[in-house]
Design a protein around this motif. Structure first.
Motif, PDB file in Angstrom:
ATOM      1  N   GLU A 268      58.500  35.595  66.415  1.00 45.11           N
ATOM      2  CA  GLU A 268      57.703  34.641  65.640  1.00 45.11           C
ATOM      3  C   GLU A 268      57.435  35.247  64.272  1.00 45.11           C
ATOM      4  N   SER A 269      57.000  34.405  63.359  1.00 44.55           N
ATOM      5  CA  SER A 269      56.671  34.832  62.010  1.00 44.55           C
ATOM      6  C   SER A 269      55.576  35.903  62.016  1.00 44.55           C
ATOM      7  N   SER A 270      55.639  36.789  61.051  1.00 43.73           N
ATOM      8  CA  SER A 270      54.597  37.810  60.934  1.00 43.73           C
ATOM      9  C   SER A 270      53.246  37.146  60.687  1.00 43.73           C
ATOM     10  N   ALA A 271      53.263  35.903  60.195  1.00 42.35           N
ATOM     11  CA  ALA A 271      52.014  35.200  59.929  1.00 42.35           C
ATOM     12  C   ALA A 271      51.350  34.716  61.209  1.00 42.35           C
ATOM     13  N   GLY A 272      52.045  34.864  62.338  1.00 40.79           N
ATOM     14  CA  GLY A 272      51.418  34.496  63.600  1.00 40.79           C
ATOM     15  C   GLY A 272      50.401  35.541  64.047  1.00 40.79           C
ATOM     16  N   TYR A 273      50.343  36.653  63.319  1.00 40.03           N
ATOM     17  CA  TYR A 273      49.488  37.784  63.687  1.00 40.03           C
ATOM     18  C   TYR A 273      48.030  37.376  63.865  1.00 40.03           C
ATOM     19  N   ALA A 274      47.496  36.629  62.890  1.00 39.22           N
ATOM     20  CA  ALA A 274      46.078  36.274  62.924  1.00 39.22           C
ATOM     21  C   ALA A 274      45.746  35.512  64.214  1.00 39.22           C
ATOM     22  N   GLY A 275      46.610  34.558  64.554  1.00 41.45           N
ATOM     23  CA  GLY A 275      46.382  33.747  65.744  1.00 41.45           C
ATOM     24  C   GLY A 275      46.455  34.570  67.019  1.00 41.45           C
TER      25      GLY A 275
END
Lengths: 436, 280
Positions: A268-275
């Protein structure tokens, strides 16, 4: 609650225009809602509070596709916003529409706002610059795919959570072990075309399309039916058949399964980190995206996804000045560092990356630095600079369809990729014709 | 003549003008922003008919419209016959059965999507308990079934209302006379009720086919987006997705023109051949 704030904002807006009549207002149409929307609104509020000459109004227009479509429809009606958020897939369409946009480098030069193109990360900027090296739009949110690991699941399956998962060969071994231990979802993914074809191609330094992935001309043709891509998709298809790869949907549907602790591995995108960080009640870890060990030169670098901000044509000089000030504000290190740390999106400037490191964020949040390293480890080649293809939103739809046919076992990877290339090329030719 | 003018004006403004625009635009290829356009003659039509997915979408549309019409009319007729025989509380039943009509197609789509969602759907869960693995994201038959059910659902109310009104307009004396002659319910239905209901049935047939053709795209958009592998891409949905998602206005306009021709032909067929069998 939201409505109240809106009413309040509107009321203050009205009173402010009453008193400070010289204030220039510009609209920014964007595609963020939820937590990202709140963070975006914070940036806007901060900018509006920092000075009194300009006022930015952020308007959510739905998802990425809907935002682009609203922008296009509004342009045709002469009602376009000053700033429009466009996802990376729409880049070629925006670049081809010379009369509809005002290039960012030009907006910046004319307004005299602080702007140093060299401050931006090459791997991010490259996606949005023309062949003369001039930035046409300002990168806003950029991410790259990484591998999320549920460490608890590995331990429970009697496997070493620290095992080497850097290559797909090793991932295959891990999947066997997980499956044998009765794990129902060993691997799932989000954004299958972006991760398993577009990034796969760049990461292994093989072309996704001819003419430098479309950077060198509209007469580009798709070429992702090569041996590397076919081998990968066929392997994934075999994994799907054996129940080792579980397909959950075209977008990020798989995220819900991973966050709930049902899946062991998740691309998954690195931006999924927060979730993931907010919801996961298990020990998780971010690893670099795996590559095929038998492909020479791999891993190259991964490419970005996300959006950039385009300044639209047909606005007044004052509005362009306002846009320039705002874009310059968005690029400042403080804003970028906070954005990067809160969301998992890549910092767009070198300064923001350095600042984040100096603040000790990477030490406190191991794994968040991986995306940046993965993108910048090697100098990008013509195969790994990015993609610039017309009608790419639709082409992705075609790829999704064909991949789904592989996952259910209707087609072999070779047949599906050949068909996707053939169907996609038809759209490319049509785009070429429309923009001749 | 003068009294006819408002009607003519409305037709010109809301029908002839847009239709003319669509025909004109179908001869051009233009970029999304409307900055450049080139005359291609019938090029857009050639492009469309060379596309095997576009050709397949004719069959998809026929299957989808046929199933939606049959399901929504069949269930509505069954419910109407039952409600017609009620003596007590028929008002409550009627109100409850009419309710779904107030739900917009897109909302209905989301409701059904939730029930059949692979992760949280309650129906999917029960099917799973029975050992059936429901996945309309990948299985084209299931996807088609789901969009047909979701499109028919709201429509059943509408059809129900008309059927019920039609049933209640049938003179009781005729039915009683048949009953005295010893005709059972099924015989009475087949030989008296259904023929007398035929004007209503014909009207509903026309209206429902038009509905399935044009108004169901909200349902399809929310549930399947035309997938998997274009299995639920009906003609109207393709007009929408090529025009608004792909920003290919030339192709989209050409498709509208083709639809216009099809609907015209369908209407002629319906009035020429089916209406003959209707007893007023």
């Amino acid at each position: 609650m939201k409505f109240k704030t809106l009413a309040l904002a509107l009321a203050t807006g009205l009173t402010m225009t009453g008193t400070a009549f010289a204030q220039t207002e510009i609209q920014w149409w964007h595609a963020f809602s939820g937590r990202l929307g709140d963070l975006l609104a914070e940036q806007v509020d901060q900018f509006n509070a920092s000075q009194s000459d300009y006022k930015v109004v952020g308007v959510n227009k739905g998802n990425y596709s809907e935002t682009l479509n609203s922008g296009i429809a509004a342009f045709r009606a002469g009602e376009q916003p000053t700033i429009l958020m466009v996802f990376e897939v729409g880049t070629a369409s925006m670049m081809a529409a010379e009369g509809a946009i005002k290039p960012v480098y030009q907006v910046m030069a004319e307004s005299g706002a602080a702007f140093d193109p060299d401050a931006y990360l090459g791997a991010v900027k490259g996606y949005y610059t023309n062949t003369d090296g001039q930035m046409l739009s300002l990168p806003y949110n950029s991410s790259t795919p990484v591998l999320y690991v549920n460490r608890d699941m590995f331990s429970k399956a009697g496997m070493d959570p620290d095992m080497d998962l850097s290559t797909w060969e090793n991932v295959g071994v891990a999947l066997d072990g997980l499956k044998d231990a009765g794990v129902s979802c060993p691997l799932t993914t989000a954004w299958q075309s972006w991760v398993h074809l577009e990034n796969l191609s760049a990461y292994h330094n093989v072309p996704f399309a001819s003419k430098d992935n479309g950077f060198a001309g509209l007469d580009t043709e798709l070429s992702f039916n090569g041996p590397v891509q076919v081998k990968h998709i066929q392997t994934m298809g075999d994994w799907a058949k054996d129940g080792k790869f579980i397909y959950n949907g075209r977008r990020n549907e798989g995220g819900a399964n991973f966050r709930a602790g049902e899946c062991a591995l998740f691309t998954e995108s690195s931006a999924g980190y927060a979730g993931v960080k907010a919801n996961a009640e298990f020990d998780f870890e971010i690893r670099a995206l795996p590559y095929w060990g038998d492909v020479a030169g791999a891993p190259q670098n991964t490419i970005i996804g996300g959006s950039s901000l385009w300044v639209m044509a047909g606005k007044s000089d004052e509005q362009y000045k306002a846009a320039a000030q705002f874009l310059s504000f968005l690029s400042s290190s403080d804003i970028q560092a906070i954005w990067h740390q809160n969301t998992g999106y890549l910092p767009i400037t070198l300064a923001a990356a350095t600042q984040t490191e100096a603040e000790g964020f990477y030490d406190a949040n191991p794994g968040t630095e991986i995306a940046g390293i993965q993108m910048t480890a090697k100098e990008p080649t013509s195969n790994s600079k990015g993609l610039r293809l017309g009608s790419f939103d639709q082409i992705r739809g075609i790829i999704d369809e064909e991949l789904e046919a592989v996952w259910v076992g209707d087609k072999t990877a070779q047949a599906a990729m050949d068909s996707a290339v053939e169907r996609g090329n038809v759209l490319l030719r049509r785009f070429e014709q429309a923009n001749r | 003549m003068l009294l006819l003018l408002p009607q003519v004006l409305v037709t010109v403004v809301f029908f002839f003008y847009p239709a003319g625009q669509a025909i004109w635009q179908s001869l051009f290829i233009s970029d999304p922003f409307g900055l450049k356009s080139q005359f291609v003659g019938l090029g857009n039509f050639e492009y469309l008919l060379a596309d095997r997915f576009y050709r397949a979408s004719f069959a998809t549309t026929a299957i989808f419209s046929g199933l939606t019409t049959v399901v929504s009319m069949g269930v509505a007729l069954y419910l109407a016959v039952l409600a017609d025989r009620l003596i007590k509380g028929s008002g409550v039943y009627r109100t409850l059965l009419i309710w779904p009509y107030a739900v917009a197609p897109a909302v209905a789509g989301v409701l059904w999507l939730f029930m059949f969602n692979g992760r949280v759907g309650i129906v999917t869960w029960y099917l799973g308990l029975m050992g059936y693995d429901w996945n309309h994201v990948l299985n084209d038959g299931e996807a088609m079934g789901l969009v047909v059910v979701a499109s028919s659902w709201g429509r059943i109310s509408y059809n129900f209302l008309f059927f019920l009104a039609g049933l209640q307009a049938i003179p009781k004396s005729v039915i009683e006379a048949a009953a005295i002659d010893g005709a059972q319910f099924w015989t009475r239905f087949r030989t008296i009720i259904f023929p007398l209901l035929s004007p209503v049935t014909f009207f509903l047939l026309v209206v429902n086919i038009v509905y399935a053709f044009f108004e169901t795209f909200g349902v399809i958009h929310t549930i399947t987006s035309g997938g998997p592998q274009q299995a639920t891409t009906i003609l109207v949905y393709k007009v929408f997705s090529d025009g608004f998602v792909g920003q290919d206005l030339g192709s989209s306009a050409a498709q509208s023109v083709i639809l216009l021709v099809i609907v015209g032909a369908l209407t002629i067929v319906q009035f020429k051949f089916i209406e003959r069998r209707v007893h007023y």
